[in-house]
Structures are given as C-alpha cells and as structure tokens.
Design a protein around this motif. Sequence first.
Motif, PDB file in Angstrom:
ATOM      1  N   TYR A  17       0.830  -1.208   0.000  1.00 42.10           N
ATOM      2  CA  TYR A  17       0.000   0.000   0.000  1.00 42.10           C
ATOM      3  C   TYR A  17       0.864   1.257   0.000  1.00 42.10           C
ATOM      4  O   TYR A  17       0.674   2.169  -0.818  1.00 42.10           O
ATOM      5  CB  TYR A  17      -0.925  -0.027   1.216  1.00 42.10           C
ATOM      6  CG  TYR A  17      -1.586   1.283   1.554  1.00 42.10           C
ATOM      7  CD1 TYR A  17      -2.392   1.954   0.632  1.00 42.10           C
ATOM      8  CD2 TYR A  17      -1.426   1.856   2.820  1.00 42.10           C
ATOM      9  CE1 TYR A  17      -3.007   3.165   0.953  1.00 42.10           C
ATOM     10  CE2 TYR A  17      -2.031   3.051   3.152  1.00 42.10           C
ATOM     11  CZ  TYR A  17      -2.822   3.702   2.214  1.00 42.10           C
ATOM     12  OH  TYR A  17      -3.427   4.892   2.532  1.00 42.10           O
ATOM     13  N   LEU A  74      -5.587   5.970   5.370  1.00 47.75           N
ATOM     14  CA  LEU A  74      -6.681   5.301   4.659  1.00 47.75           C
ATOM     15  C   LEU A  74      -7.906   6.214   4.548  1.00 47.75           C
ATOM     16  O   LEU A  74      -8.560   6.275   3.503  1.00 47.75           O
ATOM     17  CB  LEU A  74      -7.049   3.995   5.355  1.00 47.75           C
ATOM     18  CG  LEU A  74      -6.039   2.846   5.196  1.00 47.75           C
ATOM     19  CD1 LEU A  74      -6.397   1.688   6.119  1.00 47.75           C
ATOM     20  CD2 LEU A  74      -5.972   2.362   3.743  1.00 47.75           C
ATOM     21  N   ASP A  77      -7.439   8.696   1.945  1.00 48.83           N
ATOM     22  CA  ASP A  77      -7.608   8.095   0.612  1.00 48.83           C
ATOM     23  C   ASP A  77      -9.053   7.697   0.325  1.00 48.83           C
ATOM     24  O   ASP A  77      -9.341   7.129  -0.733  1.00 48.83           O
ATOM     25  CB  ASP A  77      -6.711   6.870   0.477  1.00 48.83           C
ATOM     26  CG  ASP A  77      -5.236   7.236   0.380  1.00 48.83           C
ATOM     27  OD1 ASP A  77      -4.934   8.428   0.169  1.00 48.83           O
ATOM     28  OD2 ASP A  77      -4.381   6.334   0.513  1.00 48.83           O
ATOM     29  N   TYR A  79     -11.141   5.664   2.358  1.00 51.23           N
ATOM     30  CA  TYR A  79     -11.563   4.329   2.794  1.00 51.23           C
ATOM     31  C   TYR A  79     -12.106   4.374   4.230  1.00 51.23           C
ATOM     32  O   TYR A  79     -11.649   5.168   5.053  1.00 51.23           O
ATOM     33  CB  TYR A  79     -10.388   3.343   2.701  1.00 51.23           C
ATOM     34  CG  TYR A  79      -9.932   3.140   1.281  1.00 51.23           C
ATOM     35  CD1 TYR A  79     -10.629   2.301   0.422  1.00 51.23           C
ATOM     36  CD2 TYR A  79      -8.825   3.825   0.782  1.00 51.23           C
ATOM     37  CE1 TYR A  79     -10.232   2.128  -0.894  1.00 51.23           C
ATOM     38  CE2 TYR A  79      -8.414   3.661  -0.534  1.00 51.23           C
ATOM     39  CZ  TYR A  79      -9.126   2.817  -1.365  1.00 51.23           C
ATOM     40  OH  TYR A  79      -8.738   2.661  -2.670  1.00 51.23           O
ATOM     41  N   ARG A 154     -11.264  -7.318   7.147  1.00 49.64           N
ATOM     42  CA  ARG A 154     -11.624  -6.042   6.535  1.00 49.64           C
ATOM     43  C   ARG A 154     -10.388  -5.203   6.221  1.00 49.64           C
ATOM     44  O   ARG A 154     -10.347  -4.490   5.212  1.00 49.64           O
ATOM     45  CB  ARG A 154     -12.559  -5.269   7.462  1.00 49.64           C
ATOM     46  CG  ARG A 154     -13.915  -5.933   7.613  1.00 49.64           C
ATOM     47  CD  ARG A 154     -14.887  -5.041   8.377  1.00 49.64           C
ATOM     48  NE  ARG A 154     -16.031  -5.851   8.793  1.00 49.64           N
ATOM     49  CZ  ARG A 154     -16.496  -5.909  10.023  1.00 49.64           C
ATOM     50  NH1 ARG A 154     -15.935  -5.205  10.976  1.00 49.64           N
ATOM     51  NH2 ARG A 154     -17.538  -6.661  10.324  1.00 49.64           N
ATOM     52  N   ILE A 158      -9.517  -3.747   2.443  1.00 49.20           N
ATOM     53  CA  ILE A 158      -9.366  -2.320   2.154  1.00 49.20           C
ATOM     54  C   ILE A 158      -7.970  -2.015   1.626  1.00 49.20           C
ATOM     55  O   ILE A 158      -7.798  -1.232   0.677  1.00 49.20           O
ATOM     56  CB  ILE A 158      -9.694  -1.490   3.400  1.00 49.20           C
ATOM     57  CG1 ILE A 158     -11.205  -1.516   3.643  1.00 49.20           C
ATOM     58  CG2 ILE A 158      -9.200  -0.065   3.266  1.00 49.20           C
ATOM     59  CD1 ILE A 158     -11.650  -0.833   4.911  1.00 49.20           C
ATOM     60  N   GLN A 161      -7.825  -2.963  -2.008  1.00 53.70           N
ATOM     61  CA  GLN A 161      -8.482  -1.956  -2.850  1.00 53.70           C
ATOM     62  C   GLN A 161      -7.562  -0.759  -3.080  1.00 53.70           C
ATOM     63  O   GLN A 161      -7.443  -0.248  -4.202  1.00 53.70           O
ATOM     64  CB  GLN A 161      -9.774  -1.483  -2.186  1.00 53.70           C
ATOM     65  CG  GLN A 161     -10.889  -2.498  -2.126  1.00 53.70           C
ATOM     66  CD  GLN A 161     -12.091  -1.953  -1.369  1.00 53.70           C
ATOM     67  OE1 GLN A 161     -12.441  -0.785  -1.500  1.00 53.70           O
ATOM     68  NE2 GLN A 161     -12.710  -2.793  -0.555  1.00 53.70           N
ATOM     69  N   ALA A 162      -6.905  -0.320  -2.014  1.00 54.04           N
ATOM     70  CA  ALA A 162      -6.035   0.853  -2.122  1.00 54.04           C
ATOM     71  C   ALA A 162      -4.812   0.557  -2.976  1.00 54.04           C
ATOM     72  O   ALA A 162      -4.360   1.417  -3.753  1.00 54.04           O
ATOM     73  CB  ALA A 162      -5.615   1.304  -0.726  1.00 54.04           C
ATOM     74  N   HIS A 165      -5.906   0.704  -6.485  1.00 55.82           N
ATOM     75  CA  HIS A 165      -6.226   2.093  -6.829  1.00 55.82           C
ATOM     76  C   HIS A 165      -4.968   2.858  -7.221  1.00 55.82           C
ATOM     77  O   HIS A 165      -4.991   3.700  -8.142  1.00 55.82           O
ATOM     78  CB  HIS A 165      -6.910   2.778  -5.649  1.00 55.82           C
ATOM     79  CG  HIS A 165      -7.060   4.261  -5.806  1.00 55.82           C
ATOM     80  ND1 HIS A 165      -8.017   4.827  -6.621  1.00 55.82           N
ATOM     81  CD2 HIS A 165      -6.345   5.299  -5.266  1.00 55.82           C
ATOM     82  CE1 HIS A 165      -7.898   6.148  -6.579  1.00 55.82           C
ATOM     83  NE2 HIS A 165      -6.904   6.460  -5.766  1.00 55.82           N
TER      84      HIS A 165
END
Length: 373
Positions: A17, A74, A77, A79, A154, A158, A161-162, A165
């Motif tokens: 990340y 996060l 960003d 989230y 979770r 997340i 996803q980041a 992204h």
Amino acid sequence: MEVGIVGGGIVGATAAYYLARNGVKVHLFDDDTGQATKAAAGIICPWFSLRRNQAWYQLVRRGAEFYHQLTHDLIEDGYPADEIYQVDGALLIRKTERRIQQDVDQYREKITDSPSIGEIKSLTSEEISPYFPLVNSEFPATWVSGGGRVHGERLIAILRQAIEHYGGTLHNQRVRLKSTDGQIQVDTGDTLFQFDQLLLSVGAWLPELLEPLGYQVDIHPQKGQLLVYQSGAWCNQHWPVVMPFGQGDIIPFNNGELIIGATHENEAGFDLEPDYEPLQDLLDEANQWIEGHPFTLDAASKIRIGTRGQTSDYSVLLGQVPQLANVWAVSGLGSSGLTSGPYIGYQWSQRVLHHQWEINETDYPIEKYIQPQ
C-alpha cells in the motif's frame, strides 16, 4: 523501481500500500490459503504484557502507535478505516491487586513513549459491568482507554483496494523462487518476475519458499481458531475488548459481531479444518466471564481459521536473507502480528523508498533462523 512482495497478509499488504501510494510499481503475490490476518481479530493493547523480550516489545509498542497513522492515511484516501480499527478501551481482568499495581507501574513507565495508552483506571469486580454489561467477574480489572481492536479480514480487503487504486498488481496465486545466474526470480508457472527489491512475508510458508534455494528455516506453523457470534443488540455499544487471564479474549465490534479467540495449536500443522476440542476449551474459558450469555459452538455464526508463523523461541525474524542481495524476509510474528505487522510493513516500504528505517536489524537476527545449508 519495481518491487515484489510474496505474502499478502498484514505486513505485505501494508508495505505494498505505501509503496504503491508513493508511485512504486509493486506486485503482491498471495493465494489466500490459510492467511493468518484474514482469519484474525486482534486486540491492540500491548503495553501491559509481562513478556521480557524487549525487541518484540518495541515492535508492538510502535505498532500500536502506528495504527493512528495508518487509519489517517486510509481515511485521507477515502476508505472507511473505522470499520477495521476501533478504539473503545480494554478491560484487563487480573487475579490480584498486586497485578493491578503492576499495571499502574507500567503505565507510569510507558505513557511518555506510548501516548496511545490514554488513561487507565483500576476497577473492582463490581465496577466492571458498566463498561461491558455482558461481563461478570469476581476479579478486579484494569481499564485502558486506548485499547483497541482490528478486524483483520476487513483490513486486508481495504488495503488491497487501495493497492490497486494506486496501480499495484495483485496476483492471486502460489509462487516459487528460482535462482538464475545469482538473481532471485518469482516464478508463477507462466511468468518469471525479477525485482529490484523482494519481500518474503509469507509467515509459516517461509520454509516452503526458501528451502528449495538451499536454506534451513526455523519457522513452524501454529493454528489459530476464532469463533464469531452476531446480534443486533450488540450493535454500536462501544464495549471494550476483554483480556482475561488465560485464553479466551472477548472482542466486540460495533457492527454487532462478538469474537472469541484465539486458540494456539502448535501440533496441527497447516490444517484448516475446525477442531472442536480446542474450540470447546476456548469457549469454556470465555463463558466464565459472560453473565447469562453462555456461548455454544452451535450458536457461532462462523469459525475462522488461520495459520501463524512461529520461530522455535517465539522471537521475530526480520532482515535481509543471508547471501541474497535485495531479498528480505519477515516471519515469527505469531499472534501479535496484527499489532506489529502494519508498522513493520510501513518501515520496510520506507527503507525501499529512502534507504533507511527505524528498525535496528541487529535486534532481529535473521541469520539465527535462516541459514544456508
């Protein structure tokens, strides 16, 4: 720069990340089998442990502080970090007033370096119920306002996803390492990747990666099982986590989940099937602390099972793999991985980006646990 990370648990995903967030081309490899982080729910309250390993303590202490930066980043960003990390305090149930006093002494010693502790209070057995009405204890407790909890599944979702992204690439597959002309490559079966820096953060699977290259690796698997219960009546109660003596931590989340865990099974290997005998032992201990709400195996909505990596002396290995340029490994975090893992992953990303980190590698002698044969 192109960076590879094998192992997408909490260390690898956090490192990926922050690297992707800083424009690095990063590839994250993980086949999701038995990952400890995704199965775990962790308590972030390391300050009152009596464990004497100071190298370990520095990682968990800094890890607890780092969660505030991770959640800030996060949220910045876009989230929902409040879904993964919640601070509603911790109840540490103690057998004796002497143990309560030890908590007070540790608080005074550590609060300057660890402001996330917040405040503490010494509670009699009668004073516990207002903090967590389901809990019934004949013993006193220390309440720690800064105690928190993290939802491993979770958090990983997340972070992934980041990573995507920011342009990182996720590879959902098992890989092996190859040595070609002195260069280490990641082999997916279809493609060979070669990276400027490579991190091996696969936990208990580190021997599987390194032994074919001629290394003896002191890491063994430890099975961890957790039980998940759910009730609408438990939503948005902001109850603290409960850490009794013995096993059977009680971890309530504000979405109505209540998790009991976890087992520490050293002889189960990589088995991911439920083992009901240790689960029942876990429940028997947890039910000692629950007023009128005895949990049963049948009532559990889920059983989560993961595999932790442990060294033979329960220390952390962390550093550059002996004789392999630009190949790094992290393992041996055990059940404290949810606390220290994000901090370690972030620090490794900073070493890649800026050629320095806060970690003193001599405190985590990797050559003691990874040796060329």
